[in-house]
Each structure stands twice: as C-alpha cells, then as structure tokens.
Design a protein around this motif. Structure first.
Motif, mmCIF file in Angstrom:
data_model
loop_
_atom_site.group_PDB
_atom_site.id
_atom_site.type_symbol
_atom_site.label_atom_id
_atom_site.label_comp_id
_atom_site.label_asym_id
_atom_site.label_seq_id
_atom_site.Cartn_x
_atom_site.Cartn_y
_atom_site.Cartn_z
ATOM 1 N N THR A 1 -7.947 -1.285 -0.514
ATOM 2 C CA THR A 1 -7.308 -0.832 -1.819
ATOM 3 C C THR A 1 -7.335 -1.984 -2.869
ATOM 4 O O THR A 1 -7.618 -2.072 -3.930
ATOM 5 C CB THR A 1 -5.820 -0.361 -1.761
ATOM 6 O OG1 THR A 1 -5.241 -1.066 -0.855
ATOM 7 C CG2 THR A 1 -6.213 1.021 -1.347
ATOM 8 N N ARG A 2 -7.090 -3.399 -2.077
ATOM 9 C CA ARG A 2 -6.940 -4.537 -2.754
ATOM 10 C C ARG A 2 -8.264 -5.507 -2.459
ATOM 11 O O ARG A 2 -8.002 -5.964 -1.284
ATOM 12 C CB ARG A 2 -5.596 -5.241 -2.618
ATOM 13 C CG ARG A 2 -5.059 -6.358 -3.604
ATOM 14 C CD ARG A 2 -3.969 -6.826 -3.466
ATOM 15 N NE ARG A 2 -3.399 -6.885 -1.964
ATOM 16 C CZ ARG A 2 -3.451 -7.900 -1.173
ATOM 17 N NH1 ARG A 2 -3.941 -9.039 -1.794
ATOM 18 N NH2 ARG A 2 -3.220 -8.022 0.050
ATOM 19 N N PRO A 3 -8.976 -6.056 -3.285
ATOM 20 C CA PRO A 3 -9.924 -6.852 -2.816
ATOM 21 C C PRO A 3 -9.416 -8.325 -2.458
ATOM 22 O O PRO A 3 -8.496 -8.749 -3.280
ATOM 23 C CB PRO A 3 -11.075 -6.893 -3.994
ATOM 24 C CG PRO A 3 -10.349 -6.391 -5.285
ATOM 25 C CD PRO A 3 -9.076 -5.711 -4.719
ATOM 26 N N ARG A 4 -9.928 -8.995 -1.452
ATOM 27 C CA ARG A 4 -9.511 -10.359 -1.391
ATOM 28 C C ARG A 4 -10.357 -11.361 -1.885
ATOM 29 O O ARG A 4 -11.606 -11.290 -1.832
ATOM 30 C CB ARG A 4 -9.548 -10.577 0.366
ATOM 31 C CG ARG A 4 -8.816 -9.349 0.959
ATOM 32 C CD ARG A 4 -7.424 -10.024 1.402
ATOM 33 N NE ARG A 4 -6.746 -9.291 2.361
ATOM 34 C CZ ARG A 4 -6.814 -10.098 4.132
ATOM 35 N NH1 ARG A 4 -7.195 -11.331 3.693
ATOM 36 N NH2 ARG A 4 -6.177 -9.473 4.745
ATOM 37 N N TYR A 5 -9.804 -12.506 -2.360
ATOM 38 C CA TYR A 5 -10.865 -13.316 -3.085
ATOM 39 C C TYR A 5 -11.901 -13.914 -2.109
ATOM 40 O O TYR A 5 -12.767 -14.254 -2.649
ATOM 41 C CB TYR A 5 -9.847 -14.654 -3.668
ATOM 42 C CG TYR A 5 -9.190 -13.832 -4.807
ATOM 43 C CD1 TYR A 5 -7.716 -13.877 -4.475
ATOM 44 C CD2 TYR A 5 -9.719 -13.408 -5.851
ATOM 45 C CE1 TYR A 5 -6.742 -13.501 -5.562
ATOM 46 C CE2 TYR A 5 -8.559 -12.759 -6.960
ATOM 47 C CZ TYR A 5 -7.523 -12.785 -6.643
ATOM 48 O OH TYR A 5 -6.560 -12.302 -7.758
ATOM 49 N N GLY A 6 -11.467 -14.121 -0.825
ATOM 50 C CA GLY A 6 -12.282 -14.622 0.009
ATOM 51 C C GLY A 6 -13.578 -13.822 0.142
ATOM 52 O O GLY A 6 -14.820 -14.350 0.198
ATOM 53 N N ASP A 7 -13.611 -12.538 0.416
ATOM 54 C CA ASP A 7 -14.386 -11.431 0.560
ATOM 55 C C ASP A 7 -15.003 -11.527 -0.791
ATOM 56 O O ASP A 7 -16.352 -11.451 -0.713
ATOM 57 C CB ASP A 7 -13.748 -10.297 0.522
ATOM 58 C CG ASP A 7 -13.460 -9.990 2.197
ATOM 59 O OD1 ASP A 7 -12.775 -9.093 2.234
ATOM 60 O OD2 ASP A 7 -13.670 -10.896 2.994
ATOM 61 N N LEU A 8 -14.555 -11.589 -2.095
ATOM 62 C CA LEU A 8 -15.247 -11.441 -3.246
ATOM 63 C C LEU A 8 -16.108 -12.894 -3.310
ATOM 64 O O LEU A 8 -17.349 -12.702 -3.748
ATOM 65 C CB LEU A 8 -14.493 -11.502 -4.492
ATOM 66 C CG LEU A 8 -13.682 -10.243 -4.643
ATOM 67 C CD1 LEU A 8 -12.749 -10.492 -6.291
ATOM 68 C CD2 LEU A 8 -14.938 -9.144 -4.916
ATOM 69 N N GLY A 9 -15.718 -13.996 -2.923
ATOM 70 C CA GLY A 9 -16.423 -15.249 -3.053
ATOM 71 C C GLY A 9 -17.710 -15.121 -2.173
ATOM 72 O O GLY A 9 -18.852 -15.369 -2.660
ATOM 73 N N ARG B 1 -19.171 -12.301 -0.721
ATOM 74 C CA ARG B 1 -20.062 -11.191 -1.445
ATOM 75 C C ARG B 1 -20.721 -11.631 -2.691
ATOM 76 O O ARG B 1 -22.110 -11.309 -2.707
ATOM 77 C CB ARG B 1 -19.027 -10.010 -2.153
ATOM 78 C CG ARG B 1 -19.994 -8.816 -2.405
ATOM 79 C CD ARG B 1 -18.989 -7.927 -3.121
ATOM 80 N NE ARG B 1 -18.234 -7.229 -2.064
ATOM 81 C CZ ARG B 1 -18.530 -5.833 -1.644
ATOM 82 N NH1 ARG B 1 -19.555 -5.364 -2.102
ATOM 83 N NH2 ARG B 1 -17.581 -5.424 -0.617
ATOM 84 N N ALA B 2 -20.152 -12.374 -3.518
ATOM 85 C CA ALA B 2 -20.740 -12.932 -4.559
ATOM 86 C C ALA B 2 -22.075 -14.077 -4.262
ATOM 87 O O ALA B 2 -23.246 -14.043 -4.735
ATOM 88 C CB ALA B 2 -19.860 -13.561 -5.638
ATOM 89 N N VAL B 3 -21.629 -14.775 -3.195
ATOM 90 C CA VAL B 3 -22.738 -15.909 -2.792
ATOM 91 C C VAL B 3 -23.923 -15.212 -2.221
ATOM 92 O O VAL B 3 -25.061 -15.558 -2.337
ATOM 93 C CB VAL B 3 -21.953 -16.974 -1.897
ATOM 94 C CG1 VAL B 3 -22.993 -17.740 -1.345
ATOM 95 C CG2 VAL B 3 -21.008 -17.708 -2.794
ATOM 96 N N ALA B 4 -23.406 -14.226 -1.266
ATOM 97 C CA ALA B 4 -24.311 -13.590 -0.432
ATOM 98 C C ALA B 4 -25.257 -12.668 -1.306
ATOM 99 O O ALA B 4 -26.553 -12.655 -1.093
ATOM 100 C CB ALA B 4 -23.987 -12.711 0.768
ATOM 101 N N GLY B 5 -24.529 -12.162 -2.263
ATOM 102 C CA GLY B 5 -25.167 -11.112 -3.318
ATOM 103 C C GLY B 5 -26.395 -12.071 -3.778
ATOM 104 O O GLY B 5 -27.307 -11.199 -4.405
ATOM 105 N N SER B 6 -25.787 -13.270 -4.462
ATOM 106 C CA SER B 6 -26.892 -13.854 -5.402
ATOM 107 C C SER B 6 -27.943 -14.364 -4.309
ATOM 108 O O SER B 6 -29.213 -14.257 -5.137
ATOM 109 C CB SER B 6 -26.171 -15.251 -5.737
ATOM 110 O OG SER B 6 -25.907 -15.986 -4.639
#
Lengths: 350, 297, 320
Positions: free
Chosen positions: C15-23, C25-30
């Motif tokens: 329910t609540r995204p973790r910042y590490g995951d976001l980070g 995910r963003a880097v891998a998504g890039s």
C-alpha cells in the motif's frame, strides 16, 4: 535506503560518464586531448602513395616530432574524409571533381608524388612483360577479349606462345585513384570504354572481380591464373607480379621506370586552375614517356587549425621526402611542380 | 497429428519390417554424420589457423607494432592494446545497463512489459552489426572523426542483449525462497535485490560478461566505420582511433604479401584462442553457477 | 539463445511504496528506456542517412540493376539477388544438417557425448566472422576453385548454377561461409525443440511399433514444425546480415547471373566494402538505403520468428 540510492546513483553516474566520454570526444584530433593530440597529423586516402607515405611517417616523426597517422583507404575515402574534416589531410590520385571541390569547401590540391599505374597479370605458361595496347586492355575489361590467346594479343607479341586461359579482369571495388587513372587512360583510347564504363574513382566495370585496395588487387591477381589488374609499381616489385608493357602514343613500349615516368611529367607542364595535371596518354612527341603516369595529390583545407603543421609536413614531402621515392618506383617531382606546390602551400592559413 | 502405425510389426520377419529398420538406421547414421560434419568443420578452421599462424608467434610479434611497407617483422602490439581498451570501455557501458534491464524485467516489470522488453532485446540482437556500424558512424563519427569510444559504443550495443538475456536467466534461477526470506525480514525489494539476489547471481553475470566480451572482441563491421584510420603506434587515448585485432586480420587477409598473410593467421590464432577460451570458460562457469544456485534451494 | 518467456517474480502489492524500491525501480526502468531509445535511434538515424537516396530513387531502387558512381545512379537489384542466392543456398545446405544435429543431440547421442558435442557446435558459432573470411580467402576459396568447382563444371556443367569459370571468389565460397554460420544457430534451437517434445508422445509412438526415425518424422517434427520455421527464419536473418566474411570472399561485383562460381555481391557486403571510400554523397546515402533494407528484413524475420515461437510455447504450455 540511502545505500540503495547511492548505489543507484553510482551506477547511473558510470553510465553517464561513459556516454559523456562518447559524446565529449567532439572535433577531430585537434581539439580534445591536449598536447599529445596536437602533435599528430591524421591523413587518409590513396593506396598508390601509401608505400611512400610509410617511409615518410617514421622519418618525419624523427625529424620534427609530429606523428603522422595515415589510413590507406583508397582515394575515394580520402576525398570523403577530408571533405567531412574527419582528417587533417586527404590523399588522392584523382583530382577533385567540381562537385567534390565545392563540397570540400576551399580545399587545395598539392601534387606531392609522381607515380605510374601498371597492368599486372598472372598467366602460367607466359613470360613476363607481355606487350599490350590501351585498346586491347579496354576490350579485356569490357569482356570483348576473353582469352589470352586472342589474335589481338598474339599480334602484339609475335613469337610468344600464349595459353588459352580465360581473361579474368580485376578492378578496384572501392573508391580508387588508381581506377581514376586507369579509366582515364582506357577512355582516352577507347570510346567504347568511355561510354560504357566511364572515368571515375569507381568506374562502372561490368566484367571481372572487384578487390579492395591495391593490396587486394595484387592478391587477387596473384591467386587467379589468367587475371589482369592494375596497381602502382611499388606493389609489382613487392609481390613479384608480372607486369605488361603498354604502348605509348609514339608506338614504343617503355617500361615504367623512373625515367619513363619523368619523361611523361616533362611532356605535360600546364597546371590546371584547380592545381591538377593529367599525365595520362602524353603526346607522341614524348617518345619514351610511360603512358599511364599520374601525380598523387595531398588535399588540404585552405584554412585549418593545424595550418603550420600541414605546411611543414607538405614542404617536407615535396623536398626531403622525395628521396625515398626512386627505390620504390616514384621519381622525384619535377622542379616546376615543386615551385608551384610551394606557392600553394603558402596559402594554407588558419 | 496422428500416429499411423504400420500394418506390419517391427519385430519379427517380413521385408517391410527389414526395410523400415534399415531406413531407420540409415537416418540415424545421417544424423551422426551431420554432427561429425560440424565437428570436422570446427577442427578444420581451427586447425588451419593454428597451423598457419603458429610459426609467426614470437615475443616480437606481441611487442612490435605494424611494420612499414616492404619491411618485415612487425607485430600486433597496438592491435592488442586497442582491442583491450575498446572492449573494456564497451563492457563498462553495457554491463550496468544490461544488469539493470535484467533486474527491471525480473523484479519490477509486469509480464506484458517484460515480454515486450525480452522481444526488443532479441530484435536488437538480430540487427546486423554492419547496420549498427552505419548507425554509430552517422551519430558519432561524421563531423567528429573516428575514435575508439565510438567503436566501443557500437560494441556495447552488440553486447547489451547478450548480457541482459543471460543475466535475466541467472536471476530467475535464484529460488523464490531467498526472495521471500528477504521480504520476511522486512527488507525493501531493492535491498533484497542488491544484497541477496545479485551476490548470488554474480557468477552468472560474470559468465555472461565473459561470453559477451568474447563475442565483441571479434566484431569487425563496426570498427570499419569507427576506427579504421589509426597511428602506427600504441595509442591509449580513447578519443583517438586505434588498431584492433579483427580489423588487422581483415586488412592483412586481403594483402598479397606472404608475411602479411602469416601475420593475419597469427592474429587470428590469438583472437580465436581468446574467443574460444572465453566461450568454453563461460559455458563451464554457467554450469557451475547453476549447480551452486540449485544447492541454495 | 532463449526465446522463451519465463515468468517474473511478482510480489503482493504494497500500500505504501518504499523509497529504496522507487529508487531502484527508477534506475532499472531507465535502463529499459535506454534500450528503447537506442533501438529507436538506430531506425531513425539509418533512415535519415538514407533519406536523399530514398527521395531520389524511391522503391525503384529495389528493381534497378545499376550501381554507378559516375552517373550517380544506384540500384539494389544485383545485390538483392546475390544476397538471396547466397543465403538461400546456405540455408538449403545448413538446415538439414542442423536439424539432423539437433536430432542427434536430443535423441541419439550417448549422454556422455551430449555436452562435448553440443559445446563444439556452439563453438562453431563463436568463430569470429573475420577469421572465417580469412580461412575462406586463403584456404577454402582456392580449394573450391582448384578441386570442387572444376569437378562440378565437368559433370554438372549443363546446370546454369555450375556453369562458368571456376574462381576462388564468388557465390559458392560465400554460401559455404554462410552455411558454417547458420548451422550452430539452427542446430541449438532444433535441439531445444526436440528435447521439449513431451516424452510420452515420443514413447507412445515407439510403443505402437514405430522406428525412431518414423517417430521423429511423424511425431517430433510435426510437433515442432513451427519452431523449426522460426529457427530457419533466424538462420536466414543471420545469413542476410553477414557483411565481413562475405565481403572477403564474394568478389565485390555486380552480377545477376546464375553461375555459383562467378563473383557477385550482397547488400551487407557492399556496405562493408564501399562505405569507407564512397565517392559521392548520393552513394553514401544509397549504402544507407541498403542498410535500411537490411534493417527491415531483420526486423520482420526476427519479430515473426518470436511471434511464432511464442505462440508454440503458449500452445504447448511451456514454462521455464
């Protein structure tokens, strides 16, 4: 979490650095890199002048400290490379056409070597130095003479037994100054050749095998019985190929010695406005002239960040550098050309 | 797809049965011959290279640069240095992107997206290397001049699908128990990936890199556009074009001089040794990695 | 060479995204963005370089037989012909051999030989194309010209394919080189395909009295026929795209004839041999036009091959 962000940033940074390195290498060797880059002159082009250039490279570096980098990719490639300013100087045996001259934007042509293009052949059972005329050679390249015992060849070589091997013409498949000289010569003697194949660094040959660079042509001739190709003298001696004697306008069959080439150069003294001189098929008054001689040109931009180094190198090439020529089959430049060249070289500025 | 059983039994007598048995054996023989043919071709090529190249191998071959026209001697020192630098930079470009792609595909991408990315990687892998050469030439060489970095960029594009696909295979081998263990301990997905899954798969990633480097070291097509005019000396500045082993083989293979040809064979021997060694090591390492990961189940 | 679709690991939705995951995910998504950007850039840049040639010649480029830097007129017909003849001939020889190897590795080889033989077939693919070209110029080409081609000309010379003067540079040496490159690709895919045929199907056929060959012919091959088509398409794409080894042995000549001995040229080979020394801007653009054609062929064959194999796997319910 902080560690993750740091790690992610590091990875991104690595990628960014790599990309920046790729994009940041802007400009040709002059701008980036500092001191080492500016002591390098990069050139590309003619394979005809490459043997001579390979003597100039170490000698000039020793005496001046400037490294010469040369890529023998063929005259067509050299013209293209200097037009796009990927190199500091181009080298071509073919002078710039008007389209190429305007694309090159103020380029100067400096004849810096004198050479001959020689028909090389491989024919087991036949001696060296067969006699041929331009017309016969043109017919070979048009596919009209298909075997070596054709009456036309026989009549030029009385008393020689010629095998019935098939004629296998070899030509340059890349953009080549040798092709330009060769096709100029054949076109001047055979209107058929001129209309069907034409004069160019990449003529529209219809029969035969294509090979890249002079070394490729020499290799193809060497490996195929019945093959005939065209290369400059240095490659004949280097690879022990048989070479044919060609009839000149006076009816003689001069060997492509430095004297015969010098005679051709002496017969044509008018320099065209674009700085080129065509030595192909000199008039009959030059009785001992070799009919397929040519100048090779350095092509330099009139304004260049490396103007001083270019002037120094070109001056070396047309004076001291010529001493390496005769051993490889390149006679020294005639004095009127040297005079003209010095004038042109002085026009290079920044 | 129905199976038509033959009317005559296979065992027992009858000309029909004998004929079927003979046909079967003949086909099996053909299949075996086909396998032998492939092995024979491999040995033929390697044998030619070894036999013709070995005589030219010497210390000076590895420590000299190319000889001038009509001079003998000379070696491939500048080519070796050039290939090392080019593939090194290409690896630095391709590995981060490839590993991150694999992580994205296995951890974050919903199935349709990861399938699309997988297809994109396979399509990229299928683009002819000469087209990649034309691409990089227009992008990085026209107007700027040739450089080793441009060649590396092209090689990196060629290496990327290999690294991404192999890394994804290895990442998927990691058992879910490890992942679930990380989550159960309260770690973020990112931390689980970086501290558990990647270290477990590092062997596979290294293997993938070795195989990709072996492939990139032998690529000639992009180098024709990006690093074909170079100084006849050892060059270490990546913004300059450099000699490279495949391009040296390419140019010397078309030369008529016997010493040039022998140098081509010797350079080919060096290249094949590195490439085949890398492929074999990669294969053996991947078997070992798989076994190791299976043991963590 | 995996064209399967493994299932990714999915995690229950937070329910609540973790910042590490976001980070991450963003880097891998890039990285995924980089991939798409590179592929789009390839198509865009190559088409852009071909623009003036496409504008000048249009689709007539594909049917024009000229390649003339003097008159600045270029057409790809001879090159398309050379590409088709050399690639199809290579496929003709390579595919039966490769499928047979796949069968050998999956059905016939004793277990102890399986890995070494499979490894050696893969090593065939690892040989750099420039080394194959070197071998072709100096060993295989002369051998063909001295022994094989005269034999073919003497005995089968009435067939147009085998007419003409034997030469060490030509369509035949090019086809041989391409065959060596296609075999490992098709063989490894075939082996995977044959191994994936459910063993109960195979054993069922044998139980009903079929020989192993009859089982292969009537059960295994029909089962994997779609995958074999995909493998052949990939082999074809490989052959069409090969530039270096082909340019070394094919002779660089325009040729629309049937003789396999005569020198010819392919699209990829011509790009390799003429790009460094192109004499006019239109010539460079025409070479880029050839690259566009190669790109289109590779995209169509690759995507089709993957769609075919994807459909087969869904049908067979394959999961890795």
């Amino acid at each position: 979490m902080l560690r993750v962000m740091r790690l992610g940033t590091t990875v991104l940074a690595m990628g960014a650095v790599a990309l920046a390195a790729a994009c940041g290498s802007s400009g040709s060797s002059g701008s980036s890199g500092g001191a080492s880059a500016s002591k390098v002159l990069v050139g590309a082009g003619s394979t005809l002048v490459a043997p001579l250039m390979s003597q100039w490279e170490p000698d000039y570096t020793k005496s001046s400290g400037t490294t010469i980098t040369y890529g023998a990719i063929g005259s067509g490639g050299g013209i293209d490379a200097i037009t796009t300013r990927q190199v500091d100087f181009g080298a071509s045996d073919a002078p710039l056409s008007s389209e190429q001259a305007s694309a090159c934007k103020d380029c100067l042509q400096v004849p810096w070597a004198l050479a001959a293009v020689v028909p090389a052949y491989n024919l087991s059972g036949a001696p060296d130095h067969l006699k041929l005329t331009g017309d016969v050679i043109a017919k070979m390249y048009l596919g009209q003479i298909t075997s070596w015992d054709d009456p036309a060849i026989k009549s030029l070589n009385p008393g020689v037994t010629l095998p019935s091997t098939a004629v296998a013409p070899v030509y340059r498949s890349d953009g080549s100054g040798d092709s330009y000289v060769w096709s100029s010569y054949l076109s001047s003697l055979s209107p058929d050749f001129k209309s069907k194949v034409g004069v160019s660094t990449q003529p529209a040959f219809s029969t035969g095998t294509g090979a890249e660079k002079s070394s490729g042509v020499a290799a193809a001739v060497q490996s195929t019985d019945g093959a005939i190709g065209y290369v400059t003298v240095a490659y004949i001696t280097a690879d022990s190929l048989h070479s044919a004697l060609v009839q000149n306008a006076a009816g003689n069959y001069p060997a492509p010695t430095t004297d015969a080439i010098t005679a051709a150069a002496a017969a044509v003294t008018t320099i065209q406005p674009d700085g080129s001189v065509s030595l192909v098929n000199p008039p009959a008054s030059a009785a001992s002239a070799y009919p397929i001689s040519t100048y090779s040109y350095a092509i330099v931009p009139k304004s260049s960040p490396k103007a001083a180094q270019l002037q120094a190198f070109l001056t070396y090439a047309i004076t001291t550098g010529q001493q390496f020529g005769p051993d490889l089959g390149y006679p020294g430049l005639p004095s009127n050309i040297v005079q003209h060249d010095k004038q042109v070289i002085s026009q290079i500025g920044s | 797809m129905s199976i038509t059983a033959s009317p005559a039994p296979l065992s027992g007598g009858g000309a029909r049965a004998r004929r079927r048995r003979r046909t079967g054996r003949a086909m099996e023989l053909l299949a075996t011959i086909a396998a032998l043919l492939a092995i024979a071709l491999l040995l033929l090529v390697i044998g030619s290279v070894a036999r013709r190249g070995a005589p030219a191998l010497s210390v000076s071959f590895f420590t000299n640069v190319d000889a001038a026209f009509l001079q003998s001697g000379g070696g491939i020192e500048n080519s070796i240095v050039g290939t090392l630098i080019m593939t090194g930079i290409a690896t630095a470009m391709a590995v981060p992107v490839g590993v991150l792609l694999a992580i994205f595909n296995t951890e974050f991408a919903p199935p349709p997206l990861s399938a699309a990315i997988r297809m994109a990687l396979n399509v990229l892998a299928g683009v002819p290397t000469i087209v990649i050469g034309v691409f990089i030439s227009g992008l990085l060489v026209v107007g700027r001049g040739q450089s080793a970095v441009a060649a590396s960029a092209a090689l990196a594009i060629i290496m990327l699908p290999l690294i991404a696909r192999s890394t994804e295979e290895v990442l998927l081998l990691v058992p879910t128990s490890l992942r679930e263990g990380g989550m159960a301990l309260g770690a973020t997905r990112a931390r689980t990936v970086l501290t558990v899954i990647l270290p477990t798969s590092i062997g596979g990633i290294i293997t993938a890199t070795i195989v990709a480097v072996a492939r990139a070291a032998g690529e000639t097509a992009p180098i024709i556009f990006t690093s074909s005019i170079f100084a006849n000396a050892v060059v270490t500045d990546p913004s300059q074009p450099m000699a490279s082993i495949p391009y040296t083989i390419f140019t010397k293979s078309e030369s008529p001089s016997a010493s040039d040809q022998q140098q081509a064979w010797a350079a080919a021997l060096v290249l094949i040794s590195v490439v085949l060694l890398g492929s074999i090591i990669g294969r053996l390492l991947s078997i070992r990695t798989r076994r190791q990961i299976e043991q963590t189940r | 060479m995996s064209i399967d679709s493994p299932q990714p690991f999915t995690v229950p939705v937070r329910t609540r995204p973790r910042y590490g995951d976001l980070g991450l995910r963003a880097v891998a998504g890039s990285a995924a963005v980089v991939l798409v950007a590179v592929m789009a850039a390839i198509v865009y840049q190559v088409v852009r370089e071909a623009r003036s040639s496409i504008g000048q010649f249009g689709l007539g480029f594909l049917t024009d037989s000229q390649w003339n830097a003097v008159t600045d007129r270029f057409g790809a017909l001879d090159l398309i012909w050379g590409t088709l003849v050399s690639s199809l001939l290579a496929l003709l020889i390579a595919v039966p051999v490769a499928v047979a190897i796949g069968l050998y590795l999956s059905e016939l080889a004793p277990a102890v030989l399986r890995t070494p033989v499979a490894l050696m077939v893969e090593l065939l693919a690892a040989i750099p194309s420039v080394v194959l070209g070197l071998w072709g110029i100096l060993v295989m080409g002369p051998f063909l010209a001295e022994h094989i081609e005269p034999f073919l000309a003497d005995h089968l010379g009435f067939i147009p394919l085998f007419s003409g003067t034997p030469s060490s540079h030509g369509l035949l040496p090019a086809a041989v080189v391409l065959t060596i490159m296609i075999i490992p690709i098709v063989a490894s895919i075939s082996r995977e395909l044959f191994t994936s045929v459910p063993s109960d199907l195979k054993q069922g056929a044998m139980a009903l009295g079929a020989t192993r060959w009859e089982m292969v012919r009537s059960v295994a091959i029909p089962q994997v026929s779609g995958g074999l088509v995909a493998a052949i398409m990939l082999g074809f794409a490989r052959a069409v795209g090969e530039a270096i080894a082909v340019s070394q042995v094919i002779g660089g000549t325009l040729n629309l004839g049937w003789s396999l001995f005569a020198p010819a040229d392919t699209m990829a080979g011509r790009i390799a041999s003429q790009s460094p020394g192109a004499a006019t801007a239109l010539q460079k653009s025409s070479l880029a036009y050839l690259a566009v054609i190669l790109l289109v062929i590779s995209l169509i064959t690759n995507i089709s091959a993957q769609l075919i194999s994807g459909r087969i796997q869904r049908r067979m319910g394959i999961q890795r």
